[in-house]
Design a protein around this motif. Structure first.
Motif, PDB file in Angstrom:
ATOM      1  N   LYS A  81      86.924   2.657   7.679  1.00  0.00           N
ATOM      2  CA  LYS A  81      87.666   3.225   6.559  1.00  0.00           C
ATOM      3  C   LYS A  81      88.479   2.126   5.886  1.00  0.00           C
ATOM      4  O   LYS A  81      88.961   1.199   6.532  1.00  0.00           O
ATOM      5  N   ARG A  82      88.598   2.262   4.590  1.00  0.00           N
ATOM      6  CA  ARG A  82      89.312   1.258   3.804  1.00  0.00           C
ATOM      7  C   ARG A  82      89.958   1.945   2.609  1.00  0.00           C
ATOM      8  O   ARG A  82      89.390   2.879   2.045  1.00  0.00           O
ATOM      9  N   VAL A  83      91.137   1.498   2.238  1.00  0.00           N
ATOM     10  CA  VAL A  83      91.806   2.034   1.052  1.00  0.00           C
ATOM     11  C   VAL A  83      91.528   1.104  -0.125  1.00  0.00           C
ATOM     12  O   VAL A  83      91.766  -0.107  -0.048  1.00  0.00           O
ATOM     13  N   VAL A  84      90.992   1.661  -1.199  1.00  0.00           N
ATOM     14  CA  VAL A  84      90.737   0.915  -2.424  1.00  0.00           C
ATOM     15  C   VAL A  84      91.529   1.583  -3.543  1.00  0.00           C
ATOM     16  O   VAL A  84      92.169   2.617  -3.348  1.00  0.00           O
ATOM     17  N   GLU A  85      91.486   0.985  -4.717  1.00  0.00           N
ATOM     18  CA  GLU A  85      92.263   1.522  -5.836  1.00  0.00           C
ATOM     19  C   GLU A  85      91.889   2.967  -6.153  1.00  0.00           C
ATOM     20  O   GLU A  85      92.735   3.774  -6.556  1.00  0.00           O
ATOM     21  N   ALA A  86      90.605   3.302  -5.943  1.00  0.00           N
ATOM     22  CA  ALA A  86      90.133   4.651  -6.258  1.00  0.00           C
ATOM     23  C   ALA A  86      90.454   5.664  -5.168  1.00  0.00           C
ATOM     24  O   ALA A  86      90.221   6.861  -5.345  1.00  0.00           O
ATOM     25  N   ASP A 113      78.856  -5.529   3.731  1.00  0.00           N
ATOM     26  CA  ASP A 113      79.652  -4.303   3.631  1.00  0.00           C
ATOM     27  C   ASP A 113      79.278  -3.577   2.347  1.00  0.00           C
ATOM     28  O   ASP A 113      79.167  -4.200   1.290  1.00  0.00           O
ATOM     29  N   HIS A 114      79.108  -2.265   2.436  1.00  0.00           N
ATOM     30  CA  HIS A 114      78.956  -1.416   1.247  1.00  0.00           C
ATOM     31  C   HIS A 114      80.055  -0.371   1.321  1.00  0.00           C
ATOM     32  O   HIS A 114      80.061   0.481   2.209  1.00  0.00           O
ATOM     33  N   THR A 115      81.012  -0.463   0.397  1.00  0.00           N
ATOM     34  CA  THR A 115      82.192   0.389   0.407  1.00  0.00           C
ATOM     35  C   THR A 115      82.136   1.382  -0.736  1.00  0.00           C
ATOM     36  O   THR A 115      81.897   1.008  -1.885  1.00  0.00           O
ATOM     37  N   ALA A 116      82.350   2.667  -0.428  1.00  0.00           N
ATOM     38  CA  ALA A 116      82.296   3.713  -1.453  1.00  0.00           C
ATOM     39  C   ALA A 116      83.313   4.798  -1.125  1.00  0.00           C
ATOM     40  O   ALA A 116      83.612   5.060   0.041  1.00  0.00           O
ATOM     41  N   VAL A 117      83.839   5.413  -2.170  1.00  0.00           N
ATOM     42  CA  VAL A 117      84.719   6.568  -1.999  1.00  0.00           C
ATOM     43  C   VAL A 117      83.827   7.795  -1.788  1.00  0.00           C
ATOM     44  O   VAL A 117      82.976   8.093  -2.632  1.00  0.00           O
ATOM     45  N   PRO A 118      83.972   8.513  -0.685  1.00  0.00           N
ATOM     46  CA  PRO A 118      83.087   9.655  -0.408  1.00  0.00           C
ATOM     47  C   PRO A 118      83.198  10.745  -1.471  1.00  0.00           C
ATOM     48  O   PRO A 118      84.271  11.001  -2.009  1.00  0.00           O
ATOM     49  N   GLY A 119      82.058  11.380  -1.748  1.00  0.00           N
ATOM     50  CA  GLY A 119      82.008  12.500  -2.674  1.00  0.00           C
ATOM     51  C   GLY A 119      81.011  13.519  -2.176  1.00  0.00           C
ATOM     52  O   GLY A 119      80.694  13.573  -0.975  1.00  0.00           O
TER      53      GLY A 119
END
Length: 211
Positions: free
Chosen positions: A17-22, A117-123
């Motif tokens: 888990k990672r916190v990004v701007e989105a 790494d492939h980082t995405a905000v879950p939807g």
């Protein structure tokens, strides 16, 4: 020829888990050690003449701030680059924006580790399919890179497509999907939810092509 079991077992997969701007995002990481030097692996991953030999044709400006486009797939902007160690870029597809980061590092005996790494905000897509939706694709990409580095020759797109619909291709995707199911559970998803998502992913990947 693809040794399916060996290739699947050569890849390390994990979720974090990672916190990004989105917002709060999930990072899927794949890692494999290749029997080639750092400079050669960097060239294979960044040379626009070489990338299509194992992945997809790419166009655009592969420099920091430049825009790229993979044929029939994602495009984006190159955000950082530290040759021959790493680069980062946006990964834009279907109206969604996520992020990739590639890191290369020397290993023993002149080999090199590839880690992405492939980082995405879950939807909604993540809720339905989980990590296997992108994970199987990255596994196939790692396999294509392994075949290219082993032979030195370009991969045959028609042969690759035929292999994907073969019994061995289906077995590859099944084993990849199971590995991502295990990574999903290890990341805290309850087993029943992870299984439902994995089953939906495999069904989507192995569905017969529309006539």
């Amino acid at each position: 020829m693809v040794d399916v079991t060996s290739q699947i077992n050569s890849v390390q997969r994990r979720l974090g888990k990672r916190v990004v701007e989105a917002g709060e995002a999930v990072t899927a990481t794949v890692s494999q050690v290749y029997d080639t030097g750092l400079d050669d692996l960097w060239d294979a991953c960044t040379n626009p003449d070489r990338i299509p030999r194992w992945f997809l044709p790419v166009s655009g400006d592969l420099r920091v701030g430049g825009k790229y486009q993979l044929e029939g797939n994602a495009g984006g902007t190159v955000e950082r680059c530290d040759p021959p160690k790493s680069f980062a870029a946006t990964w834009e597809y279907g109206g969604d924006v996520s992020w990739i980061e590639l890191r290369l590092s020397p290993e023993a005996d002149g080999r090199t580790r590839f880690e992405l790494d492939h980082t995405a905000v879950p939807g909604e897509h993540w809720d339905q399919f989980g990590p296997g939706a992108v994970g199987i694709g990255w596994d196939m990409m790692l396999n294509g890179l392994a075949l290219h580095l082993e032979s030195g020759e370009p991969n045959d797109p028609e042969a690759a497509m035929a292999w994907m619909t073969s019994e061995e291709g289906a077995r590859f995707m099944t084993l990849s999907n199971e590995a991502w199911y295990e990574a999903d559970v290890a990341n805290g998803t309850d087993a029943a939810t992870a299984r439902t998502r994995a089953d939906a992913t495999l069904a989507a990947y192995t569905a017969p092509p529309e006539s």
